[in-house]
Scaffold this motif. Structure first.
Motif, short mmCIF file in Angstrom:
data_model
loop_
_atom_site.label_atom_id
_atom_site.label_comp_id
_atom_site.label_asym_id
_atom_site.label_seq_id
_atom_site.Cartn_x
_atom_site.Cartn_y
_atom_site.Cartn_z
N LYS A 102 5.82 -2.49 -13.80
CA LYS A 102 4.59 -1.71 -13.87
C LYS A 102 3.96 -1.91 -15.24
CE LYS A 102 2.85 3.07 -13.51
NZ LYS A 102 1.77 2.87 -14.44
N THR A 121 -2.22 -0.97 -15.61
CA THR A 121 -2.95 -0.83 -14.35
C THR A 121 -2.41 -1.75 -13.25
OG1 THR A 121 -4.60 -2.49 -15.01
CG2 THR A 121 -5.11 -0.17 -15.50
N SER A 122 -1.50 -2.63 -13.59
CA SER A 122 -1.00 -3.60 -12.61
C SER A 122 0.47 -3.32 -12.24
CB SER A 122 -1.15 -5.03 -13.12
OG SER A 122 -0.34 -5.22 -14.27
N TYR A 123 0.82 -3.80 -11.07
CA TYR A 123 2.16 -3.60 -10.51
C TYR A 123 2.61 -4.91 -9.89
CZ TYR A 123 0.31 1.13 -10.70
OH TYR A 123 -0.26 2.30 -11.12
N LEU A 177 2.47 1.75 -3.49
CA LEU A 177 1.58 2.21 -4.54
C LEU A 177 1.10 3.64 -4.33
CD1 LEU A 177 0.68 0.39 -7.04
CD2 LEU A 177 1.91 -0.73 -5.24
N LEU A 223 -0.65 -6.04 -7.72
CA LEU A 223 -1.60 -5.04 -7.25
C LEU A 223 -2.14 -4.28 -8.44
CD1 LEU A 223 0.80 -5.29 -4.94
CD2 LEU A 223 -0.87 -3.86 -3.80
N ILE A 244 -4.22 -0.61 -9.78
CA ILE A 244 -4.83 0.71 -9.63
C ILE A 244 -5.50 1.02 -10.97
CG2 ILE A 244 -4.48 3.17 -9.26
CD1 ILE A 244 -1.96 2.54 -7.69
N THR A 252 0.83 -1.20 0.00
CA THR A 252 0.00 0.00 0.00
C THR A 252 0.87 1.25 0.00
OG1 THR A 252 -1.81 -1.14 1.12
CG2 THR A 252 -1.79 1.27 1.26
N GLN A 281 -5.12 6.58 -11.04
CA GLN A 281 -3.68 6.84 -11.01
C GLN A 281 -3.42 8.34 -11.10
OE1 GLN A 281 -1.68 4.52 -14.03
NE2 GLN A 281 -2.82 2.68 -13.49
N SER A 340 -4.64 1.33 -3.89
CA SER A 340 -4.57 0.13 -4.73
C SER A 340 -5.43 -1.01 -4.20
CB SER A 340 -3.13 -0.35 -4.93
OG SER A 340 -2.63 -0.96 -3.76
N ASP A 343 -2.54 6.19 -4.97
CA ASP A 343 -3.78 5.47 -4.68
C ASP A 343 -3.45 4.28 -3.78
OD1 ASP A 343 -6.76 5.33 -5.77
OD2 ASP A 343 -6.02 3.27 -5.59
#
Length: 156
Positions: free
Chosen positions: A78, A81-83, A41, A139, A141, A38, A146, A49, A47
């Motif tokens: 990255k 939208t994903s990490y 992100l 994760l 977002i 958290t 973002q 996330s 955010d």
């Protein structure tokens, strides 16, 4: 690595104990990995996330009430939208009450705590620290949430 590593440091308390012998449930490690993610992100894209999944989880050494832990995390990849976030849990200080169970992990000191004349308030530095767990998480977002790097160290 994108940005920098985030490290949360804390002591496992009686509330973390779950099993006989003050053993901490491995899922507590996942809770702390979530907190690290958290923070990462928020720094990366502003955010909180959503944690989508774990790709890998490895529990490598036991964690006990009284252990001082460091929970490390960093963003490895990255997407849109994903990490992908990598995690490690390191034990840096431990208590002598379970010392005889873990003496093989500590730097050359072995034996029963009472024979070493340790007081009830004694603590032992893990030298070197003990890797207790590692994981890889994904994760998300959503694009409209973002806001870009909130920490200049996370500017891609």
């Amino acid at each position: 690595m994108i940005g920098e590593k985030v490290i949360h440091k804390l002591m496992m308390t009686g509330e973390d104990g779950h099993y006989v012998g003050n053993l901490v449930n491995g899922t507590r490690m996942l809770d702390f990995f979530g907190d690290v993610a958290t923070e990462l992100l928020v720094r990366m894209d502003g955010d909180l996330s959503l944690f989508r999944s774990y790709k890998e989880v490895d529990f490598l050494a036991p964690v006990y009430v009284g252990d001082f832990m460091e929970y490390h995390g960093w963003i490895e990849k990255k997407g849109t939208t994903s990490y992908e976030v990598h995690f490690e849990a390191w034990k840096v200080i431990t208590m002598p009450d379970d010392f005889k169970l873990k003496s093989n992990f500590l730097d050359g000191v072995q034996g029963e705590p009472q024979l070493l004349n340790l007081k009830q308030s004694a603590a032992l530095v893990c030298n070197p620290p003990i890797l207790c767990g590692k994981a890889i998480g994904v994760l998300v977002i959503p694009k409209d949430c973002q806001r870009g790097p909130q920490d200049p160290k996370f500017a891609v």
